[in-house]
Design an enzyme around this catalytic site. Structure first.
Site, PDB file in Angstrom:
ATOM      1  N   PRO A 134       0.839  -0.976  -0.021  1.00  0.00           N
ATOM      2  CA  PRO A 134      -0.118  -0.042  -0.085  1.00  0.00           C
ATOM      3  C   PRO A 134       0.792   1.384   0.073  1.00  0.00           C
ATOM      4  CG  PRO A 134      -0.715  -1.458   1.493  1.00  0.00           C
ATOM      5  CD  PRO A 134       0.532  -2.061   1.341  1.00  0.00           C
ATOM      6  N   LEU A 135       1.911   1.208   0.770  1.00  0.00           N
ATOM      7  CA  LEU A 135       2.759   2.665   0.930  1.00  0.00           C
ATOM      8  C   LEU A 135       3.665   2.972  -0.140  1.00  0.00           C
ATOM      9  CD1 LEU A 135       3.854   4.980   2.472  1.00  0.00           C
ATOM     10  CD2 LEU A 135       5.589   3.458   3.288  1.00  0.00           C
ATOM     11  N   LEU A 136       4.266   1.412  -0.749  1.00  0.00           N
ATOM     12  CA  LEU A 136       5.301   1.724  -1.676  1.00  0.00           C
ATOM     13  C   LEU A 136       4.520   2.078  -3.217  1.00  0.00           C
ATOM     14  CD1 LEU A 136       8.034   1.062  -3.239  1.00  0.00           C
ATOM     15  CD2 LEU A 136       7.195  -1.175  -3.737  1.00  0.00           C
ATOM     16  N   GLY A 205      -3.020  -1.477 -10.455  1.00  0.00           N
ATOM     17  CA  GLY A 205      -4.205  -2.440  -9.991  1.00  0.00           C
ATOM     18  C   GLY A 205      -4.622  -3.274 -10.613  1.00  0.00           C
ATOM     19  N   SER A 206      -5.730  -3.908 -10.698  1.00  0.00           N
ATOM     20  CA  SER A 206      -6.052  -5.005 -11.767  1.00  0.00           C
ATOM     21  C   SER A 206      -6.432  -4.532 -13.210  1.00  0.00           C
ATOM     22  CB  SER A 206      -7.344  -5.635 -11.329  1.00  0.00           C
ATOM     23  OG  SER A 206      -8.308  -4.938 -11.356  1.00  0.00           O
ATOM     24  N   GLU A 227      -0.292   0.354 -14.632  1.00  0.00           N
ATOM     25  CA  GLU A 227       0.485  -0.983 -14.163  1.00  0.00           C
ATOM     26  C   GLU A 227      -0.328  -1.945 -13.801  1.00  0.00           C
ATOM     27  OE1 GLU A 227       3.685  -0.890 -14.509  1.00  0.00           O
ATOM     28  OE2 GLU A 227       4.577   1.073 -14.720  1.00  0.00           O
ATOM     29  N   GLN A 259       1.370 -12.189  -2.951  1.00  0.00           N
ATOM     30  CA  GLN A 259       0.598 -10.935  -3.256  1.00  0.00           C
ATOM     31  C   GLN A 259       1.235 -10.005  -3.955  1.00  0.00           C
ATOM     32  OE1 GLN A 259      -2.900 -11.161   0.296  1.00  0.00           O
ATOM     33  NE2 GLN A 259      -0.576 -11.151   0.798  1.00  0.00           N
ATOM     34  N   CYS A 261       2.387  -8.393  -7.748  1.00  0.00           N
ATOM     35  CA  CYS A 261       2.083  -8.269  -9.327  1.00  0.00           C
ATOM     36  C   CYS A 261       3.156  -9.319  -9.976  1.00  0.00           C
ATOM     37  CB  CYS A 261       2.105  -7.078  -9.948  1.00  0.00           C
ATOM     38  SG  CYS A 261       3.485  -6.131  -9.706  1.00  0.00           S
TER      39      CYS A 261
HETATM   40  P1  NAD Z   1      -8.001  -2.790  -7.951  1.00  0.00           P
HETATM   41  O1  NAD Z   1      -8.030  -2.553  -9.511  1.00  0.00           O
HETATM   42  O2  NAD Z   1      -9.326  -3.680  -7.574  1.00  0.00           O
HETATM   43  O3  NAD Z   1      -7.965  -1.600  -7.348  1.00  0.00           O
HETATM   44  C1  NAD Z   1      -6.847  -0.552  -7.444  1.00  0.00           C
HETATM   45  C2  NAD Z   1      -7.405   0.908  -7.054  1.00  0.00           C
HETATM   46  O4  NAD Z   1      -8.201   1.184  -7.907  1.00  0.00           O
HETATM   47  C3  NAD Z   1      -7.992   0.998  -5.485  1.00  0.00           C
HETATM   48  O5  NAD Z   1      -7.378   2.055  -5.008  1.00  0.00           O
HETATM   49  C4  NAD Z   1      -9.383   0.917  -6.055  1.00  0.00           C
HETATM   50  O6  NAD Z   1     -10.070   1.842  -4.751  1.00  0.00           O
HETATM   51  C5  NAD Z   1      -9.362   1.826  -7.341  1.00  0.00           C
HETATM   52  N1  NAD Z   1     -10.617   1.871  -8.107  1.00  0.00           N
HETATM   53  C6  NAD Z   1     -11.505   0.740  -8.229  1.00  0.00           C
HETATM   54  N2  NAD Z   1     -12.342   0.998  -9.312  1.00  0.00           N
HETATM   55  C7  NAD Z   1     -12.005   2.186  -9.900  1.00  0.00           C
HETATM   56  C8  NAD Z   1     -12.478   3.332 -10.750  1.00  0.00           C
HETATM   57  N3  NAD Z   1     -13.672   2.382 -11.602  1.00  0.00           N
HETATM   58  N4  NAD Z   1     -11.946   4.202 -11.126  1.00  0.00           N
HETATM   59  C9  NAD Z   1     -10.984   4.587 -10.402  1.00  0.00           C
HETATM   60  N5  NAD Z   1     -10.395   3.931  -9.452  1.00  0.00           N
HETATM   61  C10 NAD Z   1     -10.762   2.625  -8.993  1.00  0.00           C
HETATM   62  O7  NAD Z   1      -6.920  -3.554  -7.715  1.00  0.00           O
HETATM   63  P2  NAD Z   1      -6.316  -4.205  -6.289  1.00  0.00           P
HETATM   64  O8  NAD Z   1      -7.301  -5.602  -5.907  1.00  0.00           O
HETATM   65  O9  NAD Z   1      -6.332  -3.090  -5.074  1.00  0.00           O
HETATM   66  O10 NAD Z   1      -4.848  -4.765  -6.470  1.00  0.00           O
HETATM   67  C11 NAD Z   1      -4.369  -5.813  -7.034  1.00  0.00           C
HETATM   68  C12 NAD Z   1      -4.304  -5.664  -8.670  1.00  0.00           C
HETATM   69  O11 NAD Z   1      -2.732  -4.893  -8.619  1.00  0.00           O
HETATM   70  C13 NAD Z   1      -3.599  -6.921  -8.864  1.00  0.00           C
HETATM   71  O12 NAD Z   1      -3.998  -7.397 -10.214  1.00  0.00           O
HETATM   72  C14 NAD Z   1      -1.964  -6.807  -8.972  1.00  0.00           C
HETATM   73  O13 NAD Z   1      -1.449  -7.589 -10.062  1.00  0.00           O
HETATM   74  C15 NAD Z   1      -2.074  -5.345  -9.516  1.00  0.00           C
HETATM   75  N6  NAD Z   1      -0.691  -4.775  -9.353  1.00  0.00           N
HETATM   76  C16 NAD Z   1       0.067  -4.191 -10.130  1.00  0.00           C
HETATM   77  C17 NAD Z   1       1.419  -3.879 -10.047  1.00  0.00           C
HETATM   78  C18 NAD Z   1       2.121  -3.275 -11.202  1.00  0.00           C
HETATM   79  O14 NAD Z   1       3.093  -2.940 -10.817  1.00  0.00           O
HETATM   80  N7  NAD Z   1       1.875  -3.989 -12.394  1.00  0.00           N
HETATM   81  C19 NAD Z   1       1.789  -3.542  -8.862  1.00  0.00           C
HETATM   82  C20 NAD Z   1       0.825  -3.967  -7.667  1.00  0.00           C
HETATM   83  C21 NAD Z   1       0.038  -4.756  -8.003  1.00  0.00           C
END
Ligand code: NAD
Length: 471
Positions: A134-136, A205-206, A227, A259, A261
């Site tokens: 979360p922080l990084l 994120g995802s 990312e 957990q 990526c």
């Molecule tokens: P997520 O996509 O559910 O949420 C990420 C962020 O997006 C959260 O802060 C969430 O509140 C926000 N969000 C959700 N819906 C949104 C919308 N419609 N508009 C704007 N913001 C919105 O992801 P998660 O479950 O928190 O994280 C896990 C995912 O992150 C995994 O898929 C992982 O592989 C990926 N990840 C990628 C990297 C990378 O560098 N490529 C690094 C770490 C994690």
């Protein structure tokens, strides 16, 4: 919003979600303050960052403790806070070297024109981050964006929000910084409001959320640095060092409870060493200890309940389709926390979710291959293209295989080196992301737009110069 504690399963923290109007206000304030911020010299911005480094260090213990509750990991929380100090130092050193708009020069194509090149930072960058680090992941793009002269609206994940309290104190202690870096609290709605009020987005994120954000950014005509998720493969060639390879793959698959990526999530092993590999990694997997007593052990509980359900669903799907379980295999509720022991699966195929969808858990599915072509075909058979690993005693051979992998980074004889190496540029391939590298020099340079000031030093052309009859 009620926030779940990953160790106890209790909803023991209240997150006050920012209303859309408040987010718009924060955006407006930051945008206004950015005008003075961008006019500072890079050295002056570094000086402000150094003050933040001081106040961050002051609150470091508090932030690490909050992060440890958010993630149920003490050691990694300490590494994360330490890593931020490293990032602040590294960018304080590197950004001034990189900020180097070229000197005024005559144009080669129009020789009477002098070119003055300006680098113009985006006024307001939105950073939206996930729950796994979360922080990084909240600060990895924020720090270079600030040094480039951007204002930043930062919305961390609602799943792990406790650390924001300490972080906010460290920001408030440096008023020049607080004017241009504002935290936003909340979930998807708050994230949408951020996307709607900024000039560029850095999202981690995802894939599904990344696609939604990418579509909104396309509509708004602003850049989206995305990312996203991964399904990182490892290819283990027949000459790989068994001891080194099983150690590295186990750590990469189950470290941080899988957990990350860039966790390895699919292992392809040369047929001739497959059985030995499976036996050795299973034996090692069984020695991994869990931090049920938070003072000891190597692997914590799963942070996000919804992810825990997905992990179980993938394991069950694989077993129902003929996979063989060597160890682990169950998400257990222990004292309210959700735990998954390292899980080794064989007899897996690409018809199983565990080989095609992101798992984000400590699962090690292993498949045998006959030829290098087959290994490459399997490794590239994915919608993801984040990173990968190749194991072999022959570096040239490993690099030859690595060069054919459709991913942004390949670790040779180790797993997940991208979580340590910050100075190698890499783009995500396929659905793992899009746009400029967050790592390496591009991680700073991508926050500037190039602007040309073109100074005519001779007399401008006149309409009479276009007279057809004088041609
Ligand atoms: P997520 O996509 O559910 O949420 C990420 C962020 O997006 C959260 O802060 C969430 O509140 C926000 N969000 C959700 N819906 C949104 C919308 N419609 N508009 C704007 N913001 C919105 O992801 P998660 O479950 O928190 O994280 C896990 C995912 O992150 C995994 O898929 C992982 O592989 C990926 N990840 C990628 C990297 C990378 O560098 N490529 C690094 C770490 C994690």
């Amino acid at each position: 919003m009620k926030v779940r504690n990953p160790r106890t399963g209790e909803y023991d923290y209240d997150l006050m979600e920012d209303a859309t109007e408040l987010i718009a206000e924060k955006a407006e304030e930051t945008r206004a303050a950015q005008k003075a911020w961008r006019n500072l010299t890079i050295g002056e911005r570094v000086a402000v960052l150094q003050k933040w480094l001081g106040s961050f260090t002051e609150f470091q213990t508090e932030i690490a403790e909050q992060l440890a509750i958010d993630t149920a990991r003490k050691r990694i929380a300490a590494v994360e806070t330490g890593g931020i100090i490293g990032l602040m130092q590294a960018w304080s050193y590197r950004a001034p070297q990189l900020y180097n708009p070229p000197a005024e020069r005559p144009s080669a194509s129009a020789t009477t024109v002098q070119i003055r090149q300006q680098w113009v930072p985006y006024s307001l960058v939105g950073v939206i981050s996930p729950w796994n680090f979360p922080l990084l992941l909240a600060l990895i793009d924020t720090i270079p964006a600030l040094l480039a002269g951007c204002g930043v609206l930062l919305k961390p994940s609602e799943v792990t929000p406790r650390f924001m309290d300490g972080l906010e104190k460290s920001i408030a202690a440096v008023p020049e910084l607080a004017a241009v870096l504002k935290l936003v609290r909340g979930g998807a709605e708050a994230g949408k409001a951020v996307v709607n009020s900024v000039d560029a987005i850095c999202f981690t994120g995802s894939v599904p959320t990344g696609k939604k954000i990418g579509a909104v950014c396309a509509e708004r005509f602003i850049p989206a640095f995305l990312e996203l998720g991964g399904k990182d493969p490892a290819i283990v060639l027949k000459d790989a060092d068994m001891e080194v390879t099983t150690d590295a793959i186990l750590r990469s698959c189950v470290g941080a409870t899988g957990q990350a990526c860039q966790s390895l999530e699919r292992i392809y092993v040369a047929e001739t060493i497959h059985d030995q590999f499976v036996n050795e990694i299973t034996a090692k997997a069984e020695t991994v200890t869990m931090t049920i007593n938070p003072e000891e052990g190597q692997m914590g509980p799963l942070i996000f309940q919804a992810q825990a359900e997905k992990i179980q669903e993938q394991i069950d799907d694989a077993l129902s389709k003929g996979a063989k379980l060597y160890t682990g295999g169950k998400v257990e509720d222990i004292n309210g926390g959700l735990w998954c022991r390292p899980t080794v699966l064989t007899n897996v195929t690409h018809d199983m979710k565990v080989m095609t969808e992101e798992t984000f858990g400590p699962v090690i599915p292993i498949m045998a291959f006959k030829t290098e072509e087959e290994a490459l075909h399997l490794a590239n058979d994915s919608i993801y293209g984040l990173s990968a690993s190749v194991f072999s005693k022959n570096n040239d051979k490993a690099i030859e295989i690595a060069s054919q992998l459709e991913v942004g980074a390949v670790s040779i004889n180790d797993g997940s080196l991208t979580n340590k190496v910050y100075d190698a540029e890499k783009n995500s391939f396929k659905e793992s992301g899009i746009n400029g590298s967050r790592m390496g020099d591009a991680g700073f340079l991508r926050f500037f737009r190039k602007k040309a000031i073109l100074i005519q030093t001779a007399l401008p052309e006149k309409m009479a110069d276009f007279e057809e009859s004088s041609f």
